[in-house]
Design a protein around this motif. Sequence first.
Motif, short mmCIF file in Angstrom:
data_model
loop_
_atom_site.label_atom_id
_atom_site.label_comp_id
_atom_site.label_asym_id
_atom_site.label_seq_id
_atom_site.Cartn_x
_atom_site.Cartn_y
_atom_site.Cartn_z
N ILE A 150 -28.96 106.79 50.04
CA ILE A 150 -27.95 107.10 51.15
C ILE A 150 -28.35 108.07 52.03
O ILE A 150 -28.47 109.07 51.83
CB ILE A 150 -26.51 107.55 50.44
N THR A 151 -28.55 107.48 53.42
CA THR A 151 -28.84 108.29 54.24
C THR A 151 -27.70 109.25 54.99
O THR A 151 -26.60 108.60 54.55
CB THR A 151 -29.31 107.65 55.57
N ILE A 173 -29.39 108.68 45.41
CA ILE A 173 -30.31 109.40 46.20
C ILE A 173 -29.86 109.86 47.48
O ILE A 173 -29.22 108.70 48.32
CB ILE A 173 -31.73 108.70 46.32
N GLY A 174 -29.49 110.89 47.88
CA GLY A 174 -28.94 111.50 49.10
C GLY A 174 -30.10 112.14 49.83
O GLY A 174 -30.79 112.95 49.62
N LEU A 175 -30.20 111.60 51.17
CA LEU A 175 -30.86 112.31 52.36
C LEU A 175 -29.75 113.18 53.19
O LEU A 175 -28.64 112.65 53.45
CB LEU A 175 -31.29 111.27 53.20
N ALA A 176 -30.35 114.17 53.43
CA ALA A 176 -29.52 115.20 54.24
C ALA A 176 -30.54 116.20 55.10
O ALA A 176 -31.63 116.32 54.63
CB ALA A 176 -28.65 116.28 53.59
N THR A 215 -32.55 99.83 44.77
CA THR A 215 -32.03 98.61 44.78
C THR A 215 -30.93 98.19 45.89
O THR A 215 -30.69 97.20 46.34
CB THR A 215 -31.52 98.26 43.74
N VAL A 216 -30.54 99.31 46.49
CA VAL A 216 -29.61 99.59 47.55
C VAL A 216 -29.60 100.55 48.41
O VAL A 216 -29.87 101.70 48.14
CB VAL A 216 -28.04 99.51 46.69
N LEU A 217 -29.74 99.99 49.76
CA LEU A 217 -29.56 101.13 50.76
C LEU A 217 -28.25 101.22 51.61
O LEU A 217 -27.71 100.11 52.05
CB LEU A 217 -30.74 100.82 51.74
N PHE A 218 -27.83 102.31 51.85
CA PHE A 218 -26.73 102.38 52.55
C PHE A 218 -26.88 103.23 53.66
O PHE A 218 -27.13 104.40 53.48
CB PHE A 218 -25.32 103.31 51.86
N ASP A 219 -26.90 102.68 55.00
CA ASP A 219 -27.22 103.36 56.06
C ASP A 219 -26.59 103.54 57.34
O ASP A 219 -26.20 102.37 57.76
CB ASP A 219 -28.84 103.05 56.57
N GLY A 220 -25.99 104.61 57.83
CA GLY A 220 -25.28 104.43 59.27
C GLY A 220 -26.04 105.44 60.11
O GLY A 220 -25.46 105.69 60.94
N ASN A 225 -35.75 107.65 60.29
CA ASN A 225 -35.45 107.83 58.76
C ASN A 225 -34.88 106.76 58.05
O ASN A 225 -34.98 106.31 57.19
CB ASN A 225 -34.28 109.16 58.70
N GLY A 226 -33.76 106.05 58.95
CA GLY A 226 -33.25 104.92 58.29
C GLY A 226 -34.35 103.81 58.28
O GLY A 226 -33.99 102.90 57.16
N GLN A 227 -35.39 103.59 59.25
CA GLN A 227 -36.47 102.69 58.88
C GLN A 227 -37.35 102.86 57.66
O GLN A 227 -37.60 102.23 56.98
CB GLN A 227 -37.38 102.80 60.24
#
Length: 324
Positions: A150-151, A173-176, A215-220, A225-227
Motif C-alpha cells: 500500500i503506497t 506492507i505500508g509505505l510512508a 500479490t496486490v498493489l494498492f497505489d494512488g 515510488n509507485g513504479q
Amino acid sequence: MKAIRLHEFGPAENLVFEEVPDPVPGSGMVLVDVEAAGVHLVDTMIRAGTNGDSPIPVPELPTIPGREVAGRVSAVGPDVDASWIGKRVVVHLGMVPGGYAERAVAKVESLYELAEHVDAAQAVAAIGTGRTTAGILREAHLTADDVALITSAAGGIGSYLIQAVRNAGGIAIGLAGGPAKVELVRSLGAQYAIDYRDPDWARALKQELGDREITVLFDGVGGPNGQQAFNLLGAGGRAVLFGASSGSPIEFTQEDLITRGLTAGWPLGAKLSRQLRSLEAAALEETTTGRWKALTTTFPLSEAATAHKALETRATTGKVVLLT
C-alpha cells in the motif's frame, strides 16, 4: 448561524468565518445541526477556482464549501417524516456544497442514521474516504493469502486499506514518508512499515520478504515510488490503481500484463458512481462495528483556512475534519 464562506476564489485566507442566515429545508430535505464536516482535497482546488478532473462543478460565489457532514436532524421539510427529527445522521451532500457550517440541509434519501457511539469525525471519514476505499476493495478481492503493498499508507485511504488487509487475514506492507508516519503505519497493523524516502527501500523490502511475493498493489501515488512498487508485484499479481498524487501515473504495457500474468484495475469514476449508496453503507458498517478506524486530523470550524493550508502542504494525517 456561523459558517465558512468563500466570496472570491484564491488562497486559503479567502475562507471567511462569518454569520449567515440559517438554511431552510425544502421538499424532500432535512436540516442537520452539524457536529463534523469533512474537508477534501478537491475543496482546496475549488477554493482556488478550479475543479481539476473532478465532476464537481465550480460554484457561483459566495459559497459555503463542504459536502460531508455528521450531526443531528433538527427540522424537516414539509413532506418529510417528522420522525427524523432528533436522529443522529451522516450524509454526503453530493454536488451541492454547504457543509462548512453549523447547520446544513440534506436530501432525506441520502441520510444514514448514525449510532450514538460512533464519533462524528469517524462517520464523516467513512461517508467520503471510506466509500472510496470500499470501492477499491471490491476491485481487489482480498483473501488471507494476500501480501498487499500500500503506497501512501498513512493517508486516509491507505490507513483503511491496511486495516482491511489485516481483517482479511493477509499481510499488509505500508509505505510512508518519514519516521513518524512509518510508526503510524505500523501502529495500524501493518506487518511491514517502510520509509519510501530511503532510496533503497524496494531492494530492502524484497530481501526482507524472501520467497514471499507481493500479490496486490494498492497505489494512488504513481511516480517513482509507485513504479517501483508495481515492479515488485509477483507473477499473477493484481494492481489496483486509484490516483497519481505524485503527478505522474504508473507506466506499464500490455506486454507487462501478459508476460507477468498481472491484472490492473481502476475502480473509480463511473464504476464507483454506480455503487455509491452500497459503498457508503459498507464503509459505515465497518466503522460502526469498529473494524475500521479512520485516521483524522481535526480543526475547529472557524479554522477552515488553516485546515486547507495543512492539507495542501501534506501536514495532515488521514481525513481532515472540521468540528463545530
